[in-house]
Scaffold this active site. Structure first.
Site, PDB file in Angstrom:
ATOM      1  N   GLU A  63       0.825  -1.207   0.000  1.00 11.94           N
ATOM      2  CA  GLU A  63       0.000   0.000   0.000  1.00 11.94           C
ATOM      3  C   GLU A  63       0.855   1.250   0.000  1.00 11.94           C
ATOM      4  O   GLU A  63       1.934   1.261   0.579  1.00 11.94           O
ATOM      5  CB  GLU A  63      -0.813   0.058   1.299  1.00 11.94           C
ATOM      6  CG  GLU A  63      -1.821  -1.017   1.415  1.00 11.94           C
ATOM      7  CD  GLU A  63      -2.392  -1.059   2.826  1.00 11.94           C
ATOM      8  OE1 GLU A  63      -2.442  -0.021   3.501  1.00 11.94           O
ATOM      9  OE2 GLU A  63      -2.779  -2.163   3.235  1.00 11.94           O
ATOM     10  N   CYS A  97       5.729  -7.452   7.662  1.00  8.73           N
ATOM     11  CA  CYS A  97       6.679  -6.881   8.612  1.00  8.73           C
ATOM     12  C   CYS A  97       7.002  -7.921   9.675  1.00  8.73           C
ATOM     13  O   CYS A  97       6.146  -8.706  10.075  1.00  8.73           O
ATOM     14  CB  CYS A  97       6.077  -5.639   9.271  1.00  8.73           C
ATOM     15  SG  CYS A  97       7.216  -4.791  10.384  1.00  8.73           S
ATOM     16  N   CYS A 126      -0.771  -3.438  15.166  1.00  2.00           N
ATOM     17  CA  CYS A 126      -0.523  -3.054  13.773  1.00  2.00           C
ATOM     18  C   CYS A 126      -0.984  -4.141  12.814  1.00  2.00           C
ATOM     19  O   CYS A 126      -0.714  -5.328  13.022  1.00  2.00           O
ATOM     20  CB  CYS A 126       0.961  -2.779  13.584  1.00  2.00           C
ATOM     21  SG  CYS A 126       1.408  -2.366  11.892  1.00  2.00           S
ATOM     22  N   CYS A 160      -2.121   1.340   8.506  1.00  6.13           N
ATOM     23  CA  CYS A 160      -1.163   0.664   7.618  1.00  6.13           C
ATOM     24  C   CYS A 160      -1.457  -0.816   7.541  1.00  6.13           C
ATOM     25  O   CYS A 160      -1.678  -1.468   8.533  1.00  6.13           O
ATOM     26  CB  CYS A 160       0.273   0.786   8.100  1.00  6.13           C
ATOM     27  SG  CYS A 160       0.549   1.892   9.435  1.00  6.13           S
TER      28      CYS A 160
HETATM   29  N1  SAH Z   1       8.072  -0.034  11.058  1.00  3.20           N
HETATM   30  C1  SAH Z   1       8.136   1.392  11.140  1.00  3.20           C
HETATM   31  C2  SAH Z   1       7.330   2.142  10.101  1.00  3.20           C
HETATM   32  C3  SAH Z   1       5.965   1.658   9.733  1.00  3.20           C
HETATM   33  S1  SAH Z   1       4.628   1.936  10.861  1.00  3.20           S
HETATM   34  C4  SAH Z   1       7.778   1.842  12.545  1.00  3.20           C
HETATM   35  O1  SAH Z   1       7.501   1.003  13.382  1.00  3.20           O
HETATM   36  O2  SAH Z   1       7.833   3.035  12.812  1.00  3.20           O
HETATM   37  C5  SAH Z   1       4.400   3.662  10.970  1.00  3.20           C
HETATM   38  C6  SAH Z   1       3.748   4.095  12.250  1.00  3.20           C
HETATM   39  O3  SAH Z   1       2.376   3.683  12.321  1.00  3.20           O
HETATM   40  C7  SAH Z   1       4.425   3.497  13.479  1.00  3.20           C
HETATM   41  O4  SAH Z   1       4.580   4.456  14.471  1.00  3.20           O
HETATM   42  C8  SAH Z   1       3.431   2.430  13.868  1.00  3.20           C
HETATM   43  O5  SAH Z   1       3.584   2.019  15.191  1.00  3.20           O
HETATM   44  C9  SAH Z   1       2.124   3.125  13.587  1.00  3.20           C
HETATM   45  N2  SAH Z   1       0.958   2.217  13.577  1.00  3.20           N
HETATM   46  C10 SAH Z   1       0.919   0.901  13.316  1.00  3.20           C
HETATM   47  N3  SAH Z   1      -0.320   0.421  13.455  1.00  3.20           N
HETATM   48  C11 SAH Z   1      -1.111   1.453  13.817  1.00  3.20           C
HETATM   49  C12 SAH Z   1      -2.502   1.585  14.131  1.00  3.20           C
HETATM   50  N4  SAH Z   1      -3.332   0.561  14.088  1.00  3.20           N
HETATM   51  N5  SAH Z   1      -2.937   2.814  14.460  1.00  3.20           N
HETATM   52  C13 SAH Z   1      -2.095   3.879  14.497  1.00  3.20           C
HETATM   53  N6  SAH Z   1      -0.790   3.801  14.228  1.00  3.20           N
HETATM   54  C14 SAH Z   1      -0.286   2.605  13.888  1.00  3.20           C
END
Ligand code: SAH
Length: 371
Positions: A107, A127, A134, A350
């Site tokens: 995505e 991931c 997530c 995401c």
């Molecule tokens: N792996 C990296 C980048 C991808 S996630 C990281 O962990 O930063 C990007 C951001 O979205 C991260 O801060 C992650 O924790 C957050 N994220 C993941 N799932 C989420 C959700 N359900 N609601 C809000 N933020 C989320």
């Protein structure tokens, strides 16, 4: 598409193994042109079509001779992926589900604000980090994306911009852990920074990590002023181990040390992301503990009200709890913002769109305009 759909379980045909024109480096373009006896200046015309002029097809590249266009078309596609799905939210946030040549899907998102156009890109299929709230990691890691596959997401999204809109920011916050696929990401970003590429400064790029200290140091070694965002999500190791399982091999202290080094070496203030989960990490004591960790650092906290993921049992706290958390940080002198929700009416979290479309094929781009 529902599970009753007869096409739902039919595997997609294999896509031809052709290279993407958009993914070719400047060197490869130059080499190819000389091999095919075309003058070297065609390279800059080609790059203009790819980056500045946002061409949708090779045929459109009108100032290239027909013979060159034909030869290019014999060997390359503009993009190798395929648009499996396209969503447009009421706030004009656009989300693309791109299918790669091996059928895997990722995505990417375009967000529009006043004079600010941000794309959010993925770096891996799935991931390995396993953050419990997530959607991206629910099925583990499939594979890294290649440099052209990362670039393709950015370039496809620039094609969604209106003529009077331009790309101003890139956030690497889609599916995957960017610091676990750094060479491919940096390769794609070189085309983003190139004068004859997208011409966008590293200061406009934010790389978000779960917090891999070795990766943070490697990123600092690159010597470009990228913004670093660290997904902290908890103010102590006990809680962080529960929410971000890789933490038990790392620990908050090591992450903060690497982030401090990053700030010292690049001069870029580090952002700490903190997804608020109701009744879990959103209590005043967590805010006070977080403030104690960050008050003496030149840090910025980005509070992210959780996007609900239907497969998961975590919830977003209410507005008052979020505000209470932000106020405690503010009063302790920690710069804090609460992330605005964009594209709330499409699958905004995401990995959600990919998850929903695993095994499903929606051949036509669809627009869902929610009111
Ligand atoms: N792996 C990296 C980048 C991808 S996630 C990281 O962990 O930063 C990007 C951001 O979205 C991260 O801060 C992650 O924790 C957050 N994220 C993941 N799932 C989420 C959700 N359900 N609601 C809000 N933020 C989320």
């Amino acid at each position: 598409m529902t599970s009753l759909d007869p096409l739902a379980d039919v595997p997609l045909p294999a896509l031809p193994a052709r290279e993407s024109l958009c993914g070719l480096s400047a060197d490869r373009i130059a080499g190819w042109l000389s091999e095919h006896n075309h003058p070297a200046y065609r390279a800059s015309q080609l790059r203009q079509w790819i980056y500045g002029r946002r061409a949708e097809s090779i045929d459109e590249m009108a100032d290239l001779p027909a013979s060159l266009r034909e030869q290019l078309g014999d060997e390359f596609d503009l993009f190798t992926g395929r648009l499996a799905r396209h969503q447009v939210a009421g706030d004009r946030t656009e989300k693309l589900l791109v299918e790669l040549t091996d059928g895997k899907r990722v995505e990417c998102v375009l967000m529009r604000e006043t004079r600010r156009w941000t794309v959010c890109i993925s770096t891996q299929v799935g991931c390995a980090m396993g953050c419990v709230f997530c959607a991206s990691g629910l099925l583990g890691l499939d594979r890294n994306l290649s440099r052209p596959e990362i670039l393709e997401q950015i370039l496809r999204l620039t094609r969604r911009l209106e003529p009077d809109e331009r790309l101003t920011n890139i956030v690497v916050m889609g599916i995957g852990e960017p610091l676990a696929n750094l060479p491919a990401l940096l390769g794609a970003l070189e085309e983003v920074h190139a004068e004859d590429g997208l011409g966008l400064s590293p200061r406009r790029v934010t790389i978000s990590t779960v917090g891999l200290p070795a990766g943070i140091r490697q990123l600092a070694d690159v010597g470009r002023p990228y913004n670093l965002a660290v997904s902290l999500h908890a103010p102590n190791d006990e809680l962080r181990n529960r929410l971000v399982p890789v933490n038990d091999r790392i620990g908050i202290a090591e992450i903060l040390k690497a982030a401090d080094d990053y700030f010292e070496r690049t001069g870029r203030r580090v952002t700490y992301e903190y997804v608020l989960l109701a009744e879990t990490n959103d209590q005043p004591r967590h805010a006070r503990q977080l403030a104690a960790l960050l008050a003496d650092r030149n840090a910025h906290v980005n509070l992210i009200p959780m996007n609900n993921v239907k497969e998961l049992n975590w919830n977003c706290p209410g507005e008052p709890q979020t505000q209470r958390f932000a106020t405690i940080l503010d009063e302790a002198g920690v710069a804090t913002t609460v992330r605005k929700k964009k594209g709330a009416d499409i699958d905004a979290a995401c990995g959600q769109l990919r998850l929903e479309n695993l095994g499903n094929d929606i051949p036509q781009p669809t627009e869902t305009e929610a009111g």
